[in-house]
Design a protein around this motif. Structure first.
Motif, PDB file in Angstrom:
ATOM      1  N   CYS A  22     -20.982  61.299 -12.565  1.00  0.00           N
ATOM      2  CA  CYS A  22     -20.340  60.808 -11.550  1.00  0.00           C
ATOM      3  C   CYS A  22     -19.144  61.443 -11.099  1.00  0.00           C
ATOM      4  N   LEU A  23     -18.108  61.780 -12.060  1.00  0.00           N
ATOM      5  CA  LEU A  23     -16.873  62.839 -11.813  1.00  0.00           C
ATOM      6  C   LEU A  23     -17.500  63.980 -10.609  1.00  0.00           C
ATOM      7  N   ILE A  24     -18.584  64.429 -10.870  1.00  0.00           N
ATOM      8  CA  ILE A  24     -18.922  65.463  -9.826  1.00  0.00           C
ATOM      9  C   ILE A  24     -19.197  65.233  -8.612  1.00  0.00           C
ATOM     10  N   PHE A  57     -14.710  67.970  -9.857  1.00  0.00           N
ATOM     11  CA  PHE A  57     -15.741  68.899 -10.152  1.00  0.00           C
ATOM     12  C   PHE A  57     -15.525  69.590 -11.597  1.00  0.00           C
ATOM     13  N   GLU A  58     -14.454  69.971 -11.708  1.00  0.00           N
ATOM     14  CA  GLU A  58     -14.233  70.514 -13.132  1.00  0.00           C
ATOM     15  C   GLU A  58     -14.304  69.705 -14.180  1.00  0.00           C
ATOM     16  N   ARG A  59     -13.647  68.758 -14.036  1.00  0.00           N
ATOM     17  CA  ARG A  59     -13.592  67.545 -15.192  1.00  0.00           C
ATOM     18  C   ARG A  59     -15.129  67.064 -15.387  1.00  0.00           C
ATOM     19  N   GLY A  60     -15.969  66.887 -14.289  1.00  0.00           N
ATOM     20  CA  GLY A  60     -17.264  66.463 -14.702  1.00  0.00           C
ATOM     21  C   GLY A  60     -18.155  67.564 -15.093  1.00  0.00           C
ATOM     22  N   TYR A  61     -17.956  68.862 -14.657  1.00  0.00           N
ATOM     23  CA  TYR A  61     -18.737  69.920 -15.203  1.00  0.00           C
ATOM     24  C   TYR A  61     -18.614  70.327 -16.485  1.00  0.00           C
ATOM     25  N   HIS A  62     -17.352  70.039 -17.144  1.00  0.00           N
ATOM     26  CA  HIS A  62     -17.112  70.183 -18.730  1.00  0.00           C
ATOM     27  C   HIS A  62     -17.987  69.182 -19.087  1.00  0.00           C
ATOM     28  N   LEU A  63     -17.767  67.866 -18.741  1.00  0.00           N
ATOM     29  CA  LEU A  63     -18.519  66.866 -19.815  1.00  0.00           C
ATOM     30  C   LEU A  63     -20.141  67.055 -19.597  1.00  0.00           C
ATOM     31  N   LEU A  64     -20.517  67.340 -18.333  1.00  0.00           N
ATOM     32  CA  LEU A  64     -22.093  67.643 -18.337  1.00  0.00           C
ATOM     33  C   LEU A  64     -22.476  68.582 -19.315  1.00  0.00           C
ATOM     34  N   CYS A  65     -21.731  69.816 -19.057  1.00  0.00           N
ATOM     35  CA  CYS A  65     -22.150  71.141 -19.797  1.00  0.00           C
ATOM     36  C   CYS A  65     -22.087  70.621 -21.482  1.00  0.00           C
ATOM     37  N   GLU A  66     -21.053  70.100 -21.829  1.00  0.00           N
ATOM     38  CA  GLU A  66     -21.045  69.735 -23.141  1.00  0.00           C
ATOM     39  C   GLU A  66     -22.092  68.640 -23.683  1.00  0.00           C
ATOM     40  N   SER A  67     -22.380  67.965 -22.735  1.00  0.00           N
ATOM     41  CA  SER A  67     -23.508  66.837 -23.309  1.00  0.00           C
ATOM     42  C   SER A  67     -24.898  67.610 -23.387  1.00  0.00           C
ATOM     43  N   PHE A 115     -23.475  74.450  -6.371  1.00  0.00           N
ATOM     44  CA  PHE A 115     -23.526  74.663  -4.747  1.00  0.00           C
ATOM     45  C   PHE A 115     -22.023  74.583  -4.249  1.00  0.00           C
ATOM     46  N   PHE A 116     -21.203  73.668  -4.617  1.00  0.00           N
ATOM     47  CA  PHE A 116     -20.002  73.597  -4.452  1.00  0.00           C
ATOM     48  C   PHE A 116     -19.351  74.931  -4.444  1.00  0.00           C
ATOM     49  N   GLU A 169     -16.116  67.525   1.561  1.00  0.00           N
ATOM     50  CA  GLU A 169     -16.286  68.936   1.462  1.00  0.00           C
ATOM     51  C   GLU A 169     -17.790  69.298   0.873  1.00  0.00           C
ATOM     52  N   LEU A 170     -18.316  68.839  -0.154  1.00  0.00           N
ATOM     53  CA  LEU A 170     -19.495  69.104  -0.771  1.00  0.00           C
ATOM     54  C   LEU A 170     -20.534  68.490   0.216  1.00  0.00           C
ATOM     55  N   VAL A 171     -20.354  67.213   0.954  1.00  0.00           N
ATOM     56  CA  VAL A 171     -21.390  66.828   1.913  1.00  0.00           C
ATOM     57  C   VAL A 171     -21.504  67.696   3.139  1.00  0.00           C
ATOM     58  N   GLU A 172     -20.663  68.033   3.771  1.00  0.00           N
ATOM     59  CA  GLU A 172     -20.538  69.046   4.754  1.00  0.00           C
ATOM     60  C   GLU A 172     -21.075  70.482   4.661  1.00  0.00           C
ATOM     61  N   GLU A 173     -20.701  70.871   3.420  1.00  0.00           N
ATOM     62  CA  GLU A 173     -21.597  72.043   3.028  1.00  0.00           C
ATOM     63  C   GLU A 173     -23.009  71.793   3.012  1.00  0.00           C
ATOM     64  N   LEU A 174     -23.538  70.890   2.334  1.00  0.00           N
ATOM     65  CA  LEU A 174     -24.859  70.505   2.153  1.00  0.00           C
ATOM     66  C   LEU A 174     -25.514  70.387   3.676  1.00  0.00           C
ATOM     67  N   ARG A 175     -24.851  69.706   4.501  1.00  0.00           N
ATOM     68  CA  ARG A 175     -25.285  69.418   5.882  1.00  0.00           C
ATOM     69  C   ARG A 175     -25.125  70.764   6.663  1.00  0.00           C
ATOM     70  N   LYS A 176     -24.408  71.803   6.307  1.00  0.00           N
ATOM     71  CA  LYS A 176     -24.567  72.936   6.983  1.00  0.00           C
ATOM     72  C   LYS A 176     -25.699  73.892   6.624  1.00  0.00           C
ATOM     73  N   ALA A 177     -25.967  73.723   5.501  1.00  0.00           N
ATOM     74  CA  ALA A 177     -27.344  74.695   4.708  1.00  0.00           C
ATOM     75  C   ALA A 177     -28.509  73.779   5.237  1.00  0.00           C
ATOM     76  N   LEU A 178     -28.695  72.641   5.411  1.00  0.00           N
ATOM     77  CA  LEU A 178     -29.888  72.003   5.968  1.00  0.00           C
ATOM     78  C   LEU A 178     -30.021  72.328   7.376  1.00  0.00           C
ATOM     79  N   ARG A 179     -28.995  72.435   8.319  1.00  0.00           N
ATOM     80  CA  ARG A 179     -28.985  72.795   9.524  1.00  0.00           C
ATOM     81  C   ARG A 179     -29.531  74.073   9.653  1.00  0.00           C
TER      82      ARG A 179
END
Length: 535
Positions: free
Chosen positions: A402-404, A409-419, A439-440, A508-518
Motif C-alpha cells: 500500500c505504501l509503495i 517508496f522507501e518506507r513500503g520497500y522496507h516493510l515488503l522486503c522484511e516480510s 521500476f520507479f 510520477e510512477l504512473v507517468e513513467e509506466l505510461r511512457k514505457a508502454l507508449r
C-alpha cells in the motif's frame, strides 16, 4: 447439593448436550469429559467427592496416588473449562434458560435458571474454533546460561504467538509446569489439550550455539516445521538474538500465511457447505488468496457473511469479509454490492472497533482506502498499525505494498522486503509491489525479475509490468510478445490508462509506466511496418 426445584435433571442433561456440541468442548476430549463428569457426579448425589485428586484420576487419567500439589493440570483445565463456559454463554448460549457454572475454588457445578432478554434465538449457533498451541521448554540444555536464555526465548515465543487472534495459545507458565513432570510430547499435548506443540533444543560447542525450534502436531506427532539458528555464544547475553529468533519463528508459524494455516488450507473448502465448523475463516482466507477466481470469491463472501452473522463479535471474520470485498473490486468480480469498497471499509472498521489488535483489519482498510484513492486515510491507518507493539509479518507486507502504491517508496520497500525475507509464502501482489518500486528506481532488470515472479496469478498486471520493463531494457522481441498479449486483455488505450491510475497514487510512477508502454507500442508498430515493407 440441593437444586432449585424448577431445574429438573432432564433439563440439565438436555442443556449439557448442547454445551458439549459447542466447538470448544466438541474439539476437546479433556474439557468435554471434565464437564460431563462433574455434572453427572453432582446429579448422582456425589458432589462431595469432586476433589482435585478424583478429577485427575477419573478425567485426566492420572495414576492412583499422584500428588495434586505438585501437578497443576486439573487446575489448569478447570480454568479453561470456566473460560469455555463463558464463551458458550456469550455466544450460542446467550438465550439459553439454563445456566451451568463452576465457581472458582470448587469443582462442583451450580445449576440455575436465567431470564431471557427477548432477542432473536441463537440456538445451535456455531462458534469459531481456533488451533490451540502450547510452547514447551527446550531440551538438551548444558549449562545455566543456556537454560535462562531458553526460558526467555520460549516465554517470548508464547507471548508473541498470543498476539494472533486466529490462534489460541496456552500460557507458558502452564506449559512449563506440565513439562516439569517429565511427560513425553504426546501426553503433554493431550494433557494441555493443544493441537500443536512448539519445542526445541539448544546445544553449544566452543563459542557457537545451535538453536533448533520445531512445530509438532500433537495428535499424530508429525513434525510440521523446523528451523535451525546458529549464532555466536556471546550473543546470548543480549535481547537482540532472542528478538530475532522469536520474530522469525512466530511469523513462520502464526498468521494467515504461517505453516499452521498453510497446512489447514490444503483441503478444498469450496466443496463444503457454508458452515464455520467445517472451515475456519483463516483457512478460507489462505485458500482464497492462493486461488482467486470469481466462483471462489463469491463462495468466500457467502461463507464469511454467514460467519459474522452467526458470531457478530468475531473481529477477524469481519476483517476477512472486508478484504474479500476489496479483492472482488480489484478483480472486477460480482460481489453483490453496488460499492464493494465501501462495504470493505465498513467491515474493516467493524473489526477494529471489536478488537484494535486484529491486524487484518488494518490491511483491509489500507487496501480499501488505496483503491478509493484516499491517500490521507490510507497512510493514517498504516500509521495506527505501526504503533502496535507486535506487527504480523504478512500484514506488514500488505501494508508495504500500500505504501509503495501510495508513493511512500522507501518506507513500503522496507516493510515488503522484511516480510518476504522472514516468510517466503505470500500473495502475488507483494511481487508487484517490489516490481513497482524497482521500476520507479529505474532498475528495470530487477523490476522485470519481480514481475516474472507473479507467474500468471494476475496476468494483466504481470503483462503491464513486463511490457514496461522490456521496453526500457530495449529487448524488442520480448517486448513485442508481451505487448501483444497485453493488448488482447486491454485493447482500448483509454482503459489501459485508467488501469494505471486505478490505485497507483504516485503520478510520477504512473507517468513513467505510461511512457514505457507508449514506447512498447512504438516498438510494436515499427516491427509491423518493417514486416509490411518486406512483404
Amino acid at each position: 447439593m440441593s437444586l432449585p426445584p424448577q431445574v429438573s435433571d432432564s433439563l440439565i442433561f438436555s442443556h449439557l448436550e448442547k454445551i458439549l456440541d459447542f466447538p470448544t468442548f466438541r474439539n476437546s476430549l479433556i474439557l468435554s469429559g471434565f464437564l460431563k463428569f462433574v455434572v453427572e457426579e453432582t446429579l448422582a448425589g456425589r458432589a462431595k467427592g469432586l476433589k482435585e485428586y478424583t478429577i485427575g484420576v477419573e478425567v485426566l487419567g492420572k495414576k492412583a496416588g499422584y500428588d495434586p500439589q505438585g501437578d497443576a493440570s486439573v487446575r489448569i483445565h478447570a480454568g479453561r473449562l470456566r473460560k469455555g463456559l463463558e464463551e458458550y454463554y456469550s455466544g450460542p448460549g446467550i438465550e439459553d434458560s439454563v445456566l451451568i457454572s463452576i465457581p472458582k475454588g470448587t469443582y462442583v457445578p451450580v445449576f440455575s435458571l436465567k431470564e431471557k432478554e427477548g432477542s432473536p434465538s441463537s440456538e445451535n449457533m456455531p462458534s469459531i474454533s481456533r488451533p490451540t498451541l502450547a510452547v514447551l521448554p527446550f531440551q538438551d540444555l548444558e549449562d545455566d546460561s543456556l537454560k535462562a536464555f531458553a526460558d526467555g526465548l520460549c516465554d517470548q515465543i508464547c507471548s508473541d504467538l498470543g498476539m494472533f487472534s486466529e490462534l489460541s495459545v496456552i500460557s507458558y507458565f502452564s506449559s512449563r509446569r506440565m513439562a516439569s513432570q517429565e511427560i513425553d510430547l504426546k501426553n503433554a499435548g493431550k494433557l494441555l489439550d493443544a493441537t500443536f506443540l512448539v519445542t526445541g533444543s539448544i546445544q553449544s560447542k566452543n563459542d557457537r550455539v545451535r538453536i533448533r525450534v520445531q512445530l509438532i502436531q500433537s495428535s499424530s506427532q508429525k513434525l510440521i516445521w523446523t528451523n535451525v539458528y546458529e549464532r555466536e555464544k556471546a550473543e546470548l547475553g543480549g535481547f537482540a538474538l532472542q528478538d530475532d529468533i522469536v520474530r522469525h519463528v512466530v511469523n513462520q508459524i502464526g498468521g494467515t500465511h504461517g505453516i499452521i494455516f498453510r497446512e489447514g488450507a490444503k483441503a478444498n473448502p469450496i466443496r463444503h457447505s457454508i458452515d464455520i465448523k467445517v472451515y475456519d475463516a483463516v483457512h478460507w482466507y489462505y485458500y482464497l488468496v492462493n486461488d482467486v477466481n470469481e466462483p471462489t470469491l463469491q463462495k468466500g463472501l457467502e461463507i464469511m457473511k454467514n460467519t459474522v452473522s452467526l458470531d457478530p463479535n468475531y473481529a477477524l471474520g469481519w476483517a476477512i469479509l472486508g478484504e474479500t470485498y476489496v479483492a472482488g473490486y480489484f478483480y472486477g468480480f460480482d460481489c453483490g454490492e453496488v460499492d464493494p469498497l465501501a462495504e470493505g471499509v465498513k467491515c474493516g472498521q467493524k473489526a477494529l472497533i471489536l478488537d484494535r489488535l486484529t491486524q487484518h483489519g488494518y490491511q483491509t482498510l489500507g487496501l480499501a482506502y488505496l483503491f478509493q484513492r484516499k491517500k490521507k486515510e490510507c497512510l493514517q491507518i498504516i500509521g495506527e498499525w505501526e504503533k502496535l507493539s507486535y506487527k504480523a509479518n504478512g500484514v506488514s507486507g500488505g501494508l508495504g505494498f500500500c505504501l509503495i502504491a501510495a508513493g511512500e517508496f522507501e518506507r513500503g520497500y522496507h516493510l515488503l522486503c522484511e516480510s518476504i525475507q522472514i516468510n517466503p509464502y505470500y500473495p502475488w501482489w507483494f511481487n508487484a509491489g517490489l516490481s513497482f518500486y524497482h521500476f520507479f528506481k529505474k532498475d528495470y532488470a530487477e523490476a522485470l525479475y519481480w514481475a516474472e515472479k507473479i507467474q500468471g496469478q494476475s496476468l494483466l498486471w504481470e503483462l503491464i509490468l513486463k511490457t514496461a520493463c522490456l521496453s526500457r531494457l530495449e529487448q524488442s522481441s520480448a517486448c513485442q510478445a508481451a505487448y501483444s498479449q497485453l493488448r488482447q486483455f486491454v485493447p482500448d488505450n483509454s482503459l489501459l490508462e485508467e488501469l494505471l491510475g486505478s490505485f497507483l497514487l504516485s503520478e510520477e510512477l504512473v507517468e513513467e509506466l505510461r511512457k514505457a508502454l507508449r514506447k512498447a507500442h512504438k516498438i510494436k508498430s515499427n516491427a509491423l511496418g518493417m514486416n509490411q515493407s518486406l512483404n
